[in-house]
Scaffold this active site. Structure first.
Site, PDB file in Angstrom:
ATOM      1  N   GLY A   7      26.341  36.861 -14.517  1.00 57.86           N
ATOM      2  CA  GLY A   7      26.710  36.453 -15.860  1.00 57.86           C
ATOM      3  C   GLY A   7      25.553  35.777 -16.575  1.00 57.86           C
ATOM      4  CB  ALA A   8      23.594  36.261 -19.320  1.00 54.64           C
ATOM      5  CE  LYS A 186      31.375  19.440 -11.378  1.00 49.64           C
ATOM      6  NZ  LYS A 186      30.619  20.678 -11.664  1.00 49.64           N
TER       7      LYS A 186
END
Length: 313
Positions: A7-8, A186
């Site tokens: 993905g970009a 997290k």
């Protein structure tokens, strides 16, 4: 190293773009529409820490993957992971590492089952970014950290290679020998943030304004107790940071999950809250507050599915 960034979008585009700026061999695995867009505009990053424009970022479609890469970086939504694994499978060879940047823990099991545990690393990132209307990566603040490590805590050759690759890049990246601990911390934080802001449909400052700080801390405690039961109790300094973040006066923070709800979009409720609840341990009930949060998220998804299935009048 040969990197394949799955993905970009905001996350992959940002970190992959910074590696490209540093001279790394990076290719983006994209869909046809994003490939066409990048072919026209290039990869654009707008950031307080430095803009970037890469005119012709290397891209590939899933059907054209023909050889393995050294490292595959995965940063999709958790509910898209099954499709993502199918798309990048041809890029995984005997020596390929897979660095997932998803939240929670379930994805480690899924990736290990598909590709083998030895290939899977632990990872997390902290960044506030999104694609704008033109497809540019808009980075909103001064945080752009990426943490990675072997799940067994070892300092492997691929860790050293990644350190060398990230060293000249315009990101804050570091290797960790306690990556699972950091991922759990997290997970606790984002679960508490999502739990409080989604349940109340309000920002932190609004929850504090009505005197409901105990609600925020109660959800945080529920999440931390599950982490402790799994051997990853938040360290004292981490808990201090969590409390400060979740109770900061005037904070307009809302979790990304709440933003998705406000857009009437799909959410990661099962992957973030549901999976956390599933890890309470045998013979133990999930805490009431966390079960209330989970019910709220499930009801949202049920309503969303019902409305999608109802023909417009």
């Amino acid at each position: 190293m040969r990197w394949l960034i799955v993905g970009a979008g905001a996350l992959g585009g940002y970190f992959g773009g910074r590696l490209l700026q540093a001279g790394e061999d990076v290719t983006f695995l994209v869909r046809p529409r994003r490939m066409a867009q990048l072919g026209t505009t290039g990869l654009v990053i707008k950031s307080p820490l430095g803009d970037a424009h890469i005119p012709s970022p290397p891209c590939v479609l899933a059907q054209d993957l023909a050889a393995p890469y050294d490292m595959v970086v995965v940063g999709c939504k958790a509910y898209d992971l099954t499709d993502a694994m199918a798309s990048f499978a041809p890029a995984v060879g005997p020596d390929t590492g897979i660095l997932p940047l998803l939240n929670g823990m379930r994805h480690l099991d899924q990736l290990s089952a598909r590709f083998g545990a030895s290939r899977v690393l632990g990872g997390l990132c902290i960044i506030s970014a999104a694609l704008d209307a033109d497809g540019a990566v808009q980075h909103y603040n001064n945080l752009h950290t990426l943490t990675y490590g072997e799940l067994d805590g070892s300092r492997s050759d691929r860790m050293r290679a990644m350190e060398a690759a990230f060293e000249p890049a315009n990101v804050t990246a570091r290797a960790s020998n306690v990556i699972l601990q950091e991922m759990w911390e997290k997970w606790v934080l984002i679960s508490a943030a999502a739990g409080a802001t989604c349940l109340m449909r309000a920002a932190i400052c609004d929850i504090l304004e009505v005197g409901a700080i105990d609600l925020i801390i109660g959800i945080l405690d529920d999440c931390a107790a599950i982490a402790a039961a799994n051997g990853f109790a938040p360290r004292p300094e981490a808990r201090e940071r969590m409390v400060a973040f979740l109770t900061a006066p005037g904070s307009t923070m809302t979790a990304s999950m709440m933003k998705d709800m406000e857009r009437h979009a799909r959410i990661e409720g099962e992957h973030i809250i549901g999976d956390l609840i599933s890890r309470v341990g045998p013979g133990t009930s999930a805490p009431v507050l966390l079960r209330t949060v989970h019910a709220h998220l499930r009801a949202y998804e049920a309503r969303r599915a019902r409305e999608a299935a109802t023909p417009p009048t």
